[in-house]
Scaffold this active site. Structure first.
Site, PDB file in Angstrom:
ATOM      1  N   HIS A  46     -44.400 -21.906   9.828  1.00 22.39           N
ATOM      2  CA  HIS A  46     -44.701 -21.280   8.547  1.00 22.39           C
ATOM      3  C   HIS A  46     -45.236 -19.875   8.773  1.00 22.39           C
ATOM      4  CE1 HIS A  46     -46.590 -20.629   4.585  1.00 22.39           C
ATOM      5  NE2 HIS A  46     -45.734 -21.521   4.142  1.00 22.39           N
ATOM      6  N   ASP A  97     -41.454 -27.736   3.244  1.00 21.41           N
ATOM      7  CA  ASP A  97     -40.048 -27.601   2.844  1.00 21.41           C
ATOM      8  C   ASP A  97     -39.169 -28.654   3.507  1.00 21.41           C
ATOM      9  OD1 ASP A  97     -40.314 -25.238   1.183  1.00 21.41           O
ATOM     10  OD2 ASP A  97     -40.761 -24.174   3.026  1.00 21.41           O
TER      11      ASP A  97
END
Length: 432
Positions: free
Chosen positions: A308, A366
């Site tokens: 991330h 995600d």
């Protein structure tokens, strides 16, 4: 006057300058460079604003190194476990968790604003059936100011409040209508007897010829996904909403701008990329070869849904959605489905392979949310639209905070100009 000062010195003969240093309640100190140009004739250079605080905020706090995400001081883990989405929405908007009466009033207001203007349903016919849902969502949300122009006075607190209620209430309806239009099914009217999330699932998957009964496990999974995506500090789409808001644009236009920004594959489209990657791998037996390609610096293969931009540790949202993901697969008896077996196998390898763990490339929100959406029967093209539905709460809170911030001015970044210096026009006949 701030207690701390930072002294900035120069090697080109420019006199040194003292700049105020502000300290927040938590997080790094911030050097106030607003007077830098007036005092030195120089700007700062920070592409992507990686080291720039663009505003003051008391909504969401992130510590990427420690893997911390808090809404109004409350850890995301506690909120996702104990709260409904509308309870979290109230917290984000108002700064405190509601008591029983406050929550009942808030839910009642939202429930009774879920219907959209009947003319809005005809607005959809102007789009092609195969238009991307995010294109439709941008257009419809942007057009809300034409249907609800009685609440676009941004200087009036009551108007801002009504706009906030309308956006939170109507986004599930608008999002579900976008899906229904794309598949040629009739729009489903909202039902006041259902919860916010159950109502969204009803409008997405219900049909007029039979009653839709929401599965509580699936409804709770969607609830958690919405909570996890409700806000995420000053990301690209939130900054877009704030930038648009700084011009005095109405809230519907600002949220539409945020949706457009979220549409980018580097932002809200990441969970779509996860499903695309899984489909390209195709089979569990192909995972070792794919992992080998990912490790090859000369290969373009990327492990989507891992790591991330902000979190340099484990994404705190991923731990929650991981559990939810497995609950959904169990409930729908999809543990043996080819795609989901592939995802679980890839997750296991990445969590155990030193190459990824050393680089802290853990599965992020995600990776799991895309799998959950797929299991729920939501098409890939709708993933980012549902992300926008959840993030609307955060966008509204950030927009309202911007409007009331006396420090805020119209957004106007500076630049490092590297083009041609002044030159005179040359007639056509004289040009070489």
């Amino acid at each position: 006057m701030p207690e701390k000062l930072a002294t900035l010195s120069f090697s080109d003969g420019t006199p040194s300058v003292d700049l105020p240093v502000f300290t927040g309640t938590v997080g790094p100190d911030v050097v106030d460079v607003r007077a830098l140009y007036s005092k030195t004739g120089k700007f700062t250079y920070d592409p992507g604003f990686m080291s720039t605080a663009s505003c003051r905020s008391s909504i969401t706090y992130i510590d990427g190194d420690q893997g911390i995400l808090q809404y109004r001081g409350y850890p995301i883990e506690q909120l996702a476990e104990h709260c409904s989405f509308l309870e979290v929405a109230y917290l984000i908007l108002n700064g405190e968790l509601p008591n029983k009466k406050q929550l009942q009033q808030f839910v009642g207001i939202i429930v009774h604003h879920t219907m959209v203007h009947e003319q809005l349903s005809r607005f959809y016919t102007g789009f092609r059936r195969d238009a991307h849902p995010m294109a439709v969502l941008c257009g419809v949300v942007g057009a809300l100011s034409a249907f609800y122009h009685d609440s676009i006075n941004i200087r009036d607190e009551r108007s801002r409040e009504i706009s906030a209620f309308r956006l939170i209430a109507k986004l599930p309806t608008i999002t579900a209508m976008t899906y229904k239009y794309s598949v040629g099914q009739p729009f489903m009217y909202p039902r006041n007897s259902l919860t916010y999330v159950e109502n969204f699932l009803h409008m997405m998957f219900g049909v007029p010829c039979e009653e839709y009964k929401p599965n509580p496990v699936l409804a709770r999974a969607m609830e958690r996904i919405l909570i996890l995506h409700a806000d995420h500090e000053q990301n690209a789409s939130t900054s877009t909403v704030r930038l648009a808001g700084s011009t005095g644009a109405n809230p519907f236009a600002c949220i539409s701008a945020g949706i457009a920004s979220l549409w980018g594959p580097a932002h809200g489209g990441a969970n779509e990329a996860v499903l695309k990657m899984l489909s390209e791998i195709d089979d569990v037996k192909n995972i070792p070869g794919f992992i080998k390609r990912v490790k090859d610096k000369d290969d373009q293969a990327m492990l989507m849904g891992f790591g991330h931009r902000v979190y340099k540790n484990y994404d705190p949202r991923a731990k929650i959605i991981q559990k939810t993901c497995h609950e959904v697969l169990e409930e729908l008896d999809l543990k043996d489905d080819k795609l989901f077996k592939l995802a679980i196998a890839l997750e296991k390898i990445a969590l155990e392979d030193e190459y990824f763990t050393k680089r802290k490339l853990y599965p992020n929100v995600d990776f799991y949310s895309g799998i959950v959406y797929k299991a729920l029967g939501i098409p890939v093209s709708m993933f980012t639209a549902i992300f926008a539905l959840a993030r609307t709460v955060g966008w509204i809170a950030q927009w309202k905070e911007l409007i009331s911030d006396t420090d805020q001015k119209i957004g106007r970044p500076r630049q490092l100009f590297e083009g041609a210096t002044r030159r005179d026009f040359v007639p056509m006949a004289s040009r070489k």
